[in-house]
Design a protein around this motif. Structure first.
Motif, PDB file in Angstrom:
ATOM      1  N   ALA A  89       0.837  -1.212   0.000  1.00 48.57           N
ATOM      2  CA  ALA A  89       0.000   0.000   0.000  1.00 48.57           C
ATOM      3  C   ALA A  89       0.868   1.256   0.000  1.00 48.57           C
ATOM      4  O   ALA A  89       0.426   2.346   0.393  1.00 48.57           O
ATOM      5  N   ARG A  90       2.105   1.107  -0.500  1.00 48.26           N
ATOM      6  CA  ARG A  90       3.020   2.268  -0.464  1.00 48.26           C
ATOM      7  C   ARG A  90       2.556   3.401  -1.360  1.00 48.26           C
ATOM      8  O   ARG A  90       2.875   4.553  -1.146  1.00 48.26           O
ATOM      9  N   GLY A  91       1.763   3.067  -2.365  1.00 49.84           N
ATOM     10  CA  GLY A  91       1.309   4.118  -3.288  1.00 49.84           C
ATOM     11  C   GLY A  91       0.077   4.864  -2.808  1.00 49.84           C
ATOM     12  O   GLY A  91      -0.382   5.801  -3.455  1.00 49.84           O
ATOM     13  N   VAL A  92      -0.442   4.480  -1.655  1.00 41.00           N
ATOM     14  CA  VAL A  92      -1.690   5.103  -1.175  1.00 41.00           C
ATOM     15  C   VAL A  92      -1.376   6.473  -0.556  1.00 41.00           C
ATOM     16  O   VAL A  92      -0.462   6.586   0.256  1.00 41.00           O
ATOM     17  N   SER A  93      -2.142   7.473  -0.963  1.00 40.07           N
ATOM     18  CA  SER A  93      -1.959   8.782  -0.284  1.00 40.07           C
ATOM     19  C   SER A  93      -3.159   8.987   0.638  1.00 40.07           C
ATOM     20  O   SER A  93      -4.265   8.528   0.351  1.00 40.07           O
ATOM     21  N   GLY A  94      -2.949   9.626   1.752  1.00 42.31           N
ATOM     22  CA  GLY A  94      -4.025   9.809   2.722  1.00 42.31           C
ATOM     23  C   GLY A  94      -4.173   8.537   3.540  1.00 42.31           C
ATOM     24  O   GLY A  94      -3.215   8.076   4.160  1.00 42.31           O
ATOM     25  N   ARG A 113       1.778  -3.071   3.823  1.00 45.48           N
ATOM     26  CA  ARG A 113       3.088  -2.411   3.812  1.00 45.48           C
ATOM     27  C   ARG A 113       2.864  -0.977   3.351  1.00 45.48           C
ATOM     28  O   ARG A 113       2.345  -0.745   2.270  1.00 45.48           O
ATOM     29  N   THR A 114       3.242  -0.009   4.182  1.00 44.32           N
ATOM     30  CA  THR A 114       3.007   1.400   3.820  1.00 44.32           C
ATOM     31  C   THR A 114       4.326   2.188   3.732  1.00 44.32           C
ATOM     32  O   THR A 114       4.360   3.245   3.109  1.00 44.32           O
ATOM     33  N   TRP A 115       5.380   1.711   4.367  1.00 38.03           N
ATOM     34  CA  TRP A 115       6.661   2.435   4.331  1.00 38.03           C
ATOM     35  C   TRP A 115       7.537   1.925   3.176  1.00 38.03           C
ATOM     36  O   TRP A 115       7.639   0.704   2.993  1.00 38.03           O
ATOM     37  N   ASP A 116       8.182   2.837   2.464  1.00 43.40           N
ATOM     38  CA  ASP A 116       9.211   2.407   1.509  1.00 43.40           C
ATOM     39  C   ASP A 116      10.344   1.759   2.287  1.00 43.40           C
ATOM     40  O   ASP A 116      10.878   0.721   1.929  1.00 43.40           O
ATOM     41  N   SER A 117      10.715   2.459   3.383  1.00 46.21           N
ATOM     42  CA  SER A 117      11.780   1.936   4.236  1.00 46.21           C
ATOM     43  C   SER A 117      11.355   2.171   5.681  1.00 46.21           C
ATOM     44  O   SER A 117      11.068   3.314   6.065  1.00 46.21           O
ATOM     45  N   PHE A 118      11.293   1.120   6.453  1.00 49.39           N
ATOM     46  CA  PHE A 118      10.765   1.230   7.813  1.00 49.39           C
ATOM     47  C   PHE A 118      11.622   2.198   8.637  1.00 49.39           C
ATOM     48  O   PHE A 118      12.841   2.074   8.656  1.00 49.39           O
ATOM     49  N   ASP A 126       3.712  10.574  10.321  1.00 40.16           N
ATOM     50  CA  ASP A 126       2.989  10.729   9.041  1.00 40.16           C
ATOM     51  C   ASP A 126       2.680   9.388   8.401  1.00 40.16           C
ATOM     52  O   ASP A 126       2.761   9.238   7.176  1.00 40.16           O
ATOM     53  N   TRP A 127       2.326   8.417   9.218  1.00 38.43           N
ATOM     54  CA  TRP A 127       2.046   7.096   8.642  1.00 38.43           C
ATOM     55  C   TRP A 127       0.705   7.081   7.895  1.00 38.43           C
ATOM     56  O   TRP A 127      -0.077   8.047   7.968  1.00 38.43           O
ATOM     57  N   THR A 128       0.469   5.999   7.179  1.00 40.40           N
ATOM     58  CA  THR A 128      -0.775   5.826   6.406  1.00 40.40           C
ATOM     59  C   THR A 128      -1.762   5.012   7.238  1.00 40.40           C
ATOM     60  O   THR A 128      -1.581   3.803   7.412  1.00 40.40           O
ATOM     61  N   PRO A 129      -2.805   5.659   7.773  1.00 39.37           N
ATOM     62  CA  PRO A 129      -3.794   4.901   8.553  1.00 39.37           C
ATOM     63  C   PRO A 129      -4.755   4.146   7.647  1.00 39.37           C
ATOM     64  O   PRO A 129      -4.652   4.215   6.414  1.00 39.37           O
ATOM     65  N   ILE A 130      -5.657   3.405   8.256  1.00 45.84           N
ATOM     66  CA  ILE A 130      -6.640   2.610   7.512  1.00 45.84           C
ATOM     67  C   ILE A 130      -8.028   3.149   7.850  1.00 45.84           C
ATOM     68  O   ILE A 130      -8.355   3.339   9.023  1.00 45.84           O
ATOM     69  N   SER A 131      -8.840   3.392   6.825  1.00 51.38           N
ATOM     70  CA  SER A 131     -10.169   3.962   7.102  1.00 51.38           C
ATOM     71  C   SER A 131     -11.079   2.903   7.732  1.00 51.38           C
ATOM     72  O   SER A 131     -10.905   1.693   7.504  1.00 51.38           O
ATOM     73  N   SER A 132     -12.037   3.357   8.499  1.00 48.75           N
ATOM     74  CA  SER A 132     -12.980   2.409   9.111  1.00 48.75           C
ATOM     75  C   SER A 132     -13.810   1.719   8.030  1.00 48.75           C
ATOM     76  O   SER A 132     -14.162   0.539   8.173  1.00 48.75           O
ATOM     77  N   GLU A 133     -14.064   2.421   6.922  1.00 47.85           N
ATOM     78  CA  GLU A 133     -14.814   1.800   5.811  1.00 47.85           C
ATOM     79  C   GLU A 133     -14.024   0.622   5.243  1.00 47.85           C
ATOM     80  O   GLU A 133     -14.588  -0.430   4.927  1.00 47.85           O
ATOM     81  N   ALA A 134     -12.711   0.792   5.129  1.00 51.63           N
ATOM     82  CA  ALA A 134     -11.885  -0.302   4.601  1.00 51.63           C
ATOM     83  C   ALA A 134     -11.912  -1.490   5.562  1.00 51.63           C
ATOM     84  O   ALA A 134     -11.997  -2.648   5.142  1.00 51.63           O
ATOM     85  N   ILE A 135     -11.881  -1.196   6.859  1.00 51.16           N
ATOM     86  CA  ILE A 135     -11.908  -2.277   7.858  1.00 51.16           C
ATOM     87  C   ILE A 135     -13.257  -2.994   7.813  1.00 51.16           C
ATOM     88  O   ILE A 135     -13.333  -4.231   7.829  1.00 51.16           O
ATOM     89  N   PRO A 151       2.543   2.495  13.271  1.00 54.34           N
ATOM     90  CA  PRO A 151       2.403   2.309  14.730  1.00 54.34           C
ATOM     91  C   PRO A 151       0.953   2.189  15.195  1.00 54.34           C
ATOM     92  O   PRO A 151       0.685   1.813  16.337  1.00 54.34           O
ATOM     93  N   SER A 152       0.020   2.524  14.279  1.00 57.29           N
ATOM     94  CA  SER A 152      -1.400   2.452  14.633  1.00 57.29           C
ATOM     95  C   SER A 152      -2.235   2.327  13.360  1.00 57.29           C
ATOM     96  O   SER A 152      -1.826   2.774  12.290  1.00 57.29           O
ATOM     97  N   VAL A 153      -3.411   1.750  13.489  1.00 62.74           N
ATOM     98  CA  VAL A 153      -4.336   1.705  12.336  1.00 62.74           C
ATOM     99  C   VAL A 153      -5.069   3.042  12.195  1.00 62.74           C
ATOM    100  O   VAL A 153      -5.618   3.337  11.132  1.00 62.74           O
ATOM    101  N   ASP A 154      -5.060   3.856  13.254  1.00 58.14           N
ATOM    102  CA  ASP A 154      -5.653   5.203  13.215  1.00 58.14           C
ATOM    103  C   ASP A 154      -4.536   6.241  13.074  1.00 58.14           C
ATOM    104  O   ASP A 154      -3.369   5.955  13.347  1.00 58.14           O
TER     105      ASP A 154
END
Ligand SMILES: Nc1ccccc1C(=O)C[C@H](N)C(=O)O
Ligand SMILES: [Zn+2]
Ligand SMILES: [Zn+2]
Length: 215
Positions: A89-94, A113-118, A126-135, A151-154
Motif C-alpha cells: 500500500a506504499r502508493g496510497v496517499s491519505g 506495507r506502507t513504508w518504503d523503508s521502515f 505521518d504514517w498511512t492509517p486505515i479507514s474504518s470503511e476499509a476495515i 504504529p497504529s491503524v488510526d
C-alpha cells in the motif's frame, strides 16, 4: 519425484526491542539494565526491561480500545497463525480506503506495507492509517486480522479511533509496528504470537512470515 524444499524461507517482520526504540510521543521509553552481572561474580547475567505495552511490533488487545475488552492473555491464538496476504500500500496517499484494497478470495489475514523503508530510528507521525470503511469491507470479506507496518491503524491525532472501533465491532485482531521492508506482495504463512500479558492492553509479538510451499 518432485524436489522437496529443505526449508521454507522465513521473513522476520519484527522490530528490535532496544534502548532508543522510537515510541509513541510521551509513552514509556524502552529501558534495559543488567541486574545480575557475571563480571561482578554472579554465575549468570540477568537483565531488567521497562517498556510500553505498545513497544515495537505488537498486537493490540481489545482492552486497548474497549474499556471492558479482553486482555492480551485472553486473546485466542487462531487469528495470529495462518495464511495471510501482504498488500503493498506504499502508493496510497491519505488513508487506505476501500478503493485501495485488492480483490480478496478466501484470506483471513491482511498485512499492509506502507513504508518504503521502515523508520527504525525515528518516530514518524505521518504514517498511512486505515479507514474504518476499509476495515468494515475487510470484515465483510471474512478477514479476521489486520496488520500494518504503521504504529497504529488510526492517525496519530485521532480522538475518535474510528479504525480501532471498526475492528472492535467486527471482533478482529490487530498487529502494529510490523517491518515489511523487502516483503513482496503475496500469500505467506503468518506466525505472530502476542505475549500472554495478564491485564495487558497489548502483547509484544515476535512476528514472522514463512513462504508457503508451491501447491
Ligand atoms: N503508546 C500509546 C500511547 C497513547 C496512545 C496511543 C499509543 C499507541 O501506541 C498507539 C497504539 N499502538 C495503537 O493501538 O494505536
Ligand atoms: Zn498498539
Ligand atoms: Zn492499535
Amino acid at each position: 519425484m518432485s524436489s522437496w524444499r529443505s526449508s521454507l524461507r522465513i521473513f522476520d517482520i519484527s522490530q528490535v526491542l532496544r534502548p532508543g526504540l522510537p515510541v509513541w510521543p510521551g509513552d514509556t521509553e524502552f529501558g534495559f539494565e543488567r541486574t545480575w552481572r557475571m563480571e561482578d561474580g554472579s554465575p549468570v547475567n540477568v537483565g531488567k526491561m521497562t517498556m510500553t505495552t505498545h513497544s515495537g511490533t505488537h498486537a493490540d488487545a481489545p482492552l486497548h480500545y474497549s474499556a471492558d475488552g479482553m486482555d492480551a492473555a485472553s486473546m485466542e491464538l487462531d487469528p495470529f497463525i495462518g495464511q495471510c496476504l501482504v498488500v503493498d500500500a506504499r502508493g496510497v496517499s491519505g488513508e487506505i480506503d476501500v478503493a485501495d484494497l485488492p480483490h480478496l478470495d478466501s484470506v483471513d489475514r491482511v498485512l499492509f506495507r506502507t513504508w518504503d523503508s521502515f523508520p527504525h530510528d525515528e518516530w514518524r507521525s505521518d504514517w498511512t492509517p486505515i479507514s474504518s470503511e476499509a476495515i468494515e469491507w475487510l470484515a465483510l470479506q471474512g478477514v479476521k486480522l489486520i496488520g500494518t507496518d504503521a504504529p497504529s491503524v488510526d492517525p496519530q491525532d485521532s480522538k475518535t479511533m474510528d479504525a480501532h472501533k471498526a475492528v472492535a465491532k467486527n471482533a478482529m485482531r490487530i498487529l502494529e509496528g510490523l517491518v515489511l521492508d523487502g516483503v513482496e506482495e503475496g500469500r505467506y504463512e503468518l506466525i505472530a504470537l502476542p505475549l500472554k500479558v495478564g491485564g495487558g492492553d497489548a502483547g509484544l509479538t515476535r512476528a514472522i512470515l514463512r513462504e508457503i510451499p508451491d501447491a
